[in-house]
Design a protein around this motif. Structure first.
Motif, PDB file in Angstrom:
ATOM      1  N   UNK A   1       0.853  -1.192   0.000  1.00 19.40           N
ATOM      2  CA  UNK A   1       0.000   0.000   0.000  1.00 19.40           C
ATOM      3  C   UNK A   1       0.887   1.240   0.000  1.00 19.40           C
ATOM      4  N   UNK A   2       0.524   2.213  -0.832  1.00 21.04           N
ATOM      5  CA  UNK A   2       1.266   3.470  -0.919  1.00 21.04           C
ATOM      6  C   UNK A   2       0.373   4.612  -0.447  1.00 21.04           C
ATOM      7  N   UNK A   3       0.850   5.355   0.529  1.00 21.64           N
ATOM      8  CA  UNK A   3       0.134   6.503   1.100  1.00 21.64           C
ATOM      9  C   UNK A   3       0.953   7.758   0.798  1.00 21.64           C
TER      10      UNK A   3
ATOM     11  N   UNK B   1     -11.509  -8.035   0.530  1.00 23.03           N
ATOM     12  CA  UNK B   1     -12.103  -6.710   0.421  1.00 23.03           C
ATOM     13  C   UNK B   1     -10.986  -5.683   0.302  1.00 23.03           C
ATOM     14  N   UNK B   2     -11.202  -4.657  -0.528  1.00 25.13           N
ATOM     15  CA  UNK B   2     -10.225  -3.577  -0.642  1.00 25.13           C
ATOM     16  C   UNK B   2     -10.967  -2.254  -0.537  1.00 25.13           C
ATOM     17  N   UNK B   3     -10.573  -1.466   0.455  1.00 29.81           N
ATOM     18  CA  UNK B   3     -11.205  -0.174   0.702  1.00 29.81           C
ATOM     19  C   UNK B   3     -10.212   0.928   0.393  1.00 29.81           C
ATOM     20  N   UNK B   4     -10.590   1.836  -0.511  1.00 36.42           N
ATOM     21  CA  UNK B   4      -9.737   2.984  -0.839  1.00 36.42           C
ATOM     22  C   UNK B   4     -10.440   4.244  -0.357  1.00 36.42           C
TER      23      UNK B   4
ATOM     24  N   UNK C   1      -9.510  -7.643   4.707  1.00 31.95           N
ATOM     25  CA  UNK C   1      -9.747  -6.329   4.115  1.00 31.95           C
ATOM     26  C   UNK C   1      -8.446  -5.534   4.132  1.00 31.95           C
ATOM     27  N   UNK C   2      -8.116  -4.940   2.986  1.00 30.24           N
ATOM     28  CA  UNK C   2      -6.966  -4.043   2.880  1.00 30.24           C
ATOM     29  C   UNK C   2      -7.511  -2.634   2.720  1.00 30.24           C
ATOM     30  N   UNK C   3      -6.955  -1.700   3.485  1.00 32.03           N
ATOM     31  CA  UNK C   3      -7.418  -0.316   3.439  1.00 32.03           C
ATOM     32  C   UNK C   3      -6.267   0.591   3.021  1.00 32.03           C
ATOM     33  N   UNK C   4      -6.452   1.278   1.904  1.00 36.16           N
ATOM     34  CA  UNK C   4      -5.442   2.192   1.380  1.00 36.16           C
ATOM     35  C   UNK C   4      -5.995   3.606   1.419  1.00 36.16           C
ATOM     36  N   UNK C   5      -5.295   4.497   2.122  1.00 37.48           N
ATOM     37  CA  UNK C   5      -5.769   5.872   2.278  1.00 37.48           C
ATOM     38  C   UNK C   5      -4.725   6.870   1.798  1.00 37.48           C
ATOM     39  N   UNK C   6      -5.178   8.071   1.524  1.00 38.49           N
ATOM     40  CA  UNK C   6      -4.290   9.133   1.062  1.00 38.49           C
ATOM     41  C   UNK C   6      -3.427   9.682   2.190  1.00 38.49           C
ATOM     42  N   UNK C   7      -4.025   9.891   3.364  1.00 42.61           N
ATOM     43  CA  UNK C   7      -3.310  10.492   4.494  1.00 42.61           C
ATOM     44  C   UNK C   7      -3.318   9.621   5.748  1.00 42.61           C
ATOM     45  N   UNK C   8      -3.851   8.410   5.658  1.00 43.75           N
ATOM     46  CA  UNK C   8      -3.949   7.528   6.808  1.00 43.75           C
ATOM     47  C   UNK C   8      -5.381   7.520   7.363  1.00 43.75           C
TER      48      UNK C   8
ATOM     49  N   UNK D   1       3.972  -3.231   3.335  1.00 44.96           N
ATOM     50  CA  UNK D   1       3.495  -4.468   2.706  1.00 44.96           C
ATOM     51  C   UNK D   1       2.682  -5.285   3.699  1.00 44.96           C
ATOM     52  N   UNK D   2       1.565  -5.820   3.222  1.00 44.88           N
ATOM     53  CA  UNK D   2       0.703  -6.667   4.029  1.00 44.88           C
ATOM     54  C   UNK D   2       0.648  -8.058   3.404  1.00 44.88           C
ATOM     55  N   UNK D   3       0.933  -9.064   4.194  1.00 46.77           N
ATOM     56  CA  UNK D   3       0.756 -10.445   3.742  1.00 46.77           C
ATOM     57  C   UNK D   3      -0.673 -10.838   4.084  1.00 46.77           C
ATOM     58  N   UNK D   4      -1.512 -10.818   3.060  1.00 43.48           N
ATOM     59  CA  UNK D   4      -2.947 -11.059   3.255  1.00 43.48           C
ATOM     60  C   UNK D   4      -3.229 -12.551   3.120  1.00 43.48           C
ATOM     61  N   UNK D   5      -3.461 -13.200   4.256  1.00 44.87           N
ATOM     62  CA  UNK D   5      -3.837 -14.609   4.242  1.00 44.87           C
ATOM     63  C   UNK D   5      -5.350 -14.712   4.114  1.00 44.87           C
TER      64      UNK D   5
END
Length: 536
Positions: A235-237, A427-430, A460-467, A491-495
């Motif tokens: 994830x890049x913030x 799930x992926x939340x942006x 669920x992976x959550x990627x945000x602009x500022x956290x 980096x997240x190891x999503x099992x």
């Protein structure tokens, strides 16, 4: 004159002292505070409504005071957002906050007033009235229209109380109902304080019941420690400022600057995490269109030239537009989520945001009355998607279906239930929470979103602009969390579990409302029968 007003407010403050206390207890027991008063925060308000001198009108205003105080504490960020996002002067922003506090959570006074009316109408006892109010509150908070849905259920996952694992059976609304019933139980014990033995017995039973809830949740959660697949997501913030975001959205520059910043951070991230399987950027991270038929645009070519040497696919927020079918009529722009390969090719059709933000992404009633857009042209008018939808990623290790949520779509349980029903594996939340500054909102929004993973038992992976960017596994393990308002990558190891079963909650939803209504009806009938027998 000033002295007279002071005496008036002093008198009113005394009259509504228990309502004010409840407002403070609720406001300081919710995210990001420890839930120290979780099982008795509403009790003072509800006890005041059981007093013989309490009328329906007085109960309503007591409830209104409580909801005003708790909203002022928990939602103070409304003023900051109105100033930052709406570009309003601070004086107007604070007025917007006060109006929000006055009207947004009226289900709280309505529940208290309705409970008081039922007490007077059916001669309910004080204990019965407490449980009636709790049940009415639990039912109304599920249907009352609010902009930012919240309830006490989320405090379970925030505080890591294992009871939150039961959300895959009853949802977090169900957990909120349980917390409210504990509040009523505490009020009942208070009413029995003159009968020491009975009060202590009830308090002991309450404590054992709460302990059993925690133990049951822990045991139930252990069943989800099963995984047979994993993917390494980086994830890049980028921490893009609000002014740059606005200018980029309006096409006034910064598109290239923002694009190159995300590419540079991604390049550096892959130096640190070379085993990355997929990159994930936040909501509208790429500030241009990314549809397959629009890949020849300048900024899209910059993106592709930067992605090509990285040789990993990308999930990113961007804008979407249909091909023109009528040259005289442009089609809508959508806030969308894309899955593309390192050459920019769409690996599946983009998901377009369905649950739009009022006044931020659409003007209420403008779909029925288009002329409103001419009156308020400064309000964005995004197209509405047809979600929930999943995006399929075929890879040698096996196909993964990504269930996309854009921003506060993660607050809607039924939306995520739909993703699970359509076979989402992860799930992926942006999100872009930059409009809220360093207030409570980023923490609140985070845990409300993570709660969806427990209800449907999907990571669920959550990627945000500022956290705050992070990930949560289906068993409830929350992985590292990014800092607020800083550039960051991780980096997240999503099992995950391939072909994971659909949870009871996904199948049946908020089924417990039937139980709540049956209990409510039984209390009212019993109270009425007892009152009639006393009169005879």
């Amino acid at each position: 004159m000033m002295k007279r007003w002071f005496q008036f407010f002093k008198h009113k403050a005394y009259d509504f002292r228990w309502a004010i206390l409840s407002g403070i207890l609720v406001g300081t027991s919710y995210i990001p505070f420890p839930p120290w008063a979780l099982i008795f925060c509403y009790t003072p308000l509800w006890l005041s409504a059981t007093e013989e001198s309490s009328s329906v009108k007085k109960s309503f205003w007591a409830g209104w005071v409580t909801q005003f105080v708790l909203t002022l504490i928990g939602f103070h960020w409304i003023a900051y957002t109105a100033h930052e996002f709406g570009q309003m002067p601070w004086a107007v922003s604070y007025l917007a906050l006060l109006l929000f506090c006055a009207f947004m959570h009226l289900y709280i006074p309505v529940a208290v007033a309705a409970g008081t009316w039922l007490r007077l109408r059916f001669s309910l006892s004080g204990g019965q009235s407490l449980f009636v109010i709790a049940l009415l509150h639990a039912l109304l908070e599920r249907v009352w229209p609010v902009i930012f849905e919240w309830h006490l259920g989320y405090t379970f996952i925030w505080s890591k109380m294992p009871g939150y694992h039961l959300a895959d059976l009853i949802g977090f609304h169900g957990l909120s109902a349980i917390a409210l019933l504990f509040n009523a139980w505490m009020g009942y014990i208070w009413l029995k304080q003159n009968y020491i033995k009975k009060a202590l017995t009830q308090l002991s039973v309450l404590a054992m019941t709460f302990a059993a809830l925690i133990a049951l949740g822990y045991w139930h959660g252990q069943q989800w420690n099963k995984f047979d697949g994993e993917v390494r997501a980086t994830v890049v913030q980028a921490n893009i400022g609000n002014l740059e975001k606005i200018y980029a959205e309006q096409g006034r520059g910064y598109q290239e600057v923002i694009t190159r910043k995300f590419l540079d951070l991604s390049f550096n991230a892959l130096q640190t995490f070379p085993q990355t399987d997929i990159l994930i950027w936040p909501e509208t991270a790429f500030p241009d269109y990314l549809d397959q038929h629009l890949l020849d645009r300048k900024n899209t070519q910059i993106l592709i030239s930067g992605l090509t040497p990285l040789k990993v696919p990308l999930i990113t927020g961007a804008y979407s537009k249909d091909p023109k079918t009528d040259e005289k009529k442009d089609t809508s722009t959508y806030n969308a989520l894309f899955l593309v390969d390192h050459l920019g090719n769409n690996l599946d059709k983009p998901y377009r945001k369905t649950e739009l933000l009022a006044f931020g992404e659409y003007l209420p009633l403008s779909e029925q009355f288009p002329f409103l857009l001419k009156l308020l042209p400064f309000v964005s008018n995004f197209g509405r998607g047809q979600g929930p939808e999943v995006m399929t990623w075929d890879r040698p290790e096996g196909t993964i279906k990504w269930g996309g949520q854009i921003c506060y779509e993660g607050l809607y349980p039924n939306f995520t239930r739909g993703l699970s029903a359509k076979g989402a594996d992860i799930l992926v939340n942006v999100t872009n929470d930059s409009w809220f500054g360093k207030t409570f909102e980023p923490q609140q929004h985070l845990y409300m979103t993570l709660a969806r993973a427990i209800e449907v038992r999907r990571p669920l992976v959550r990627s945000t602009n500022t956290g705050i960017s992070t990930a949560i596994l289906a068993n409830g393990d929350v992985l590292q969390k990014s800092p607020l308002h800083q550039e960051w990558s991780g980096q997240f190891v999503i099992k995950y579990l391939k072909n994971a079963p659909v949870t009871f909650y996904v199948q049946w939803g908020h089924w417990d409302w039937i139980v709540l209504i049956l209990i409510l009806g039984a209390i009212i009938v019993r109270g009425a029968i007892n009152a009639r027998s006393r009169r005879s």
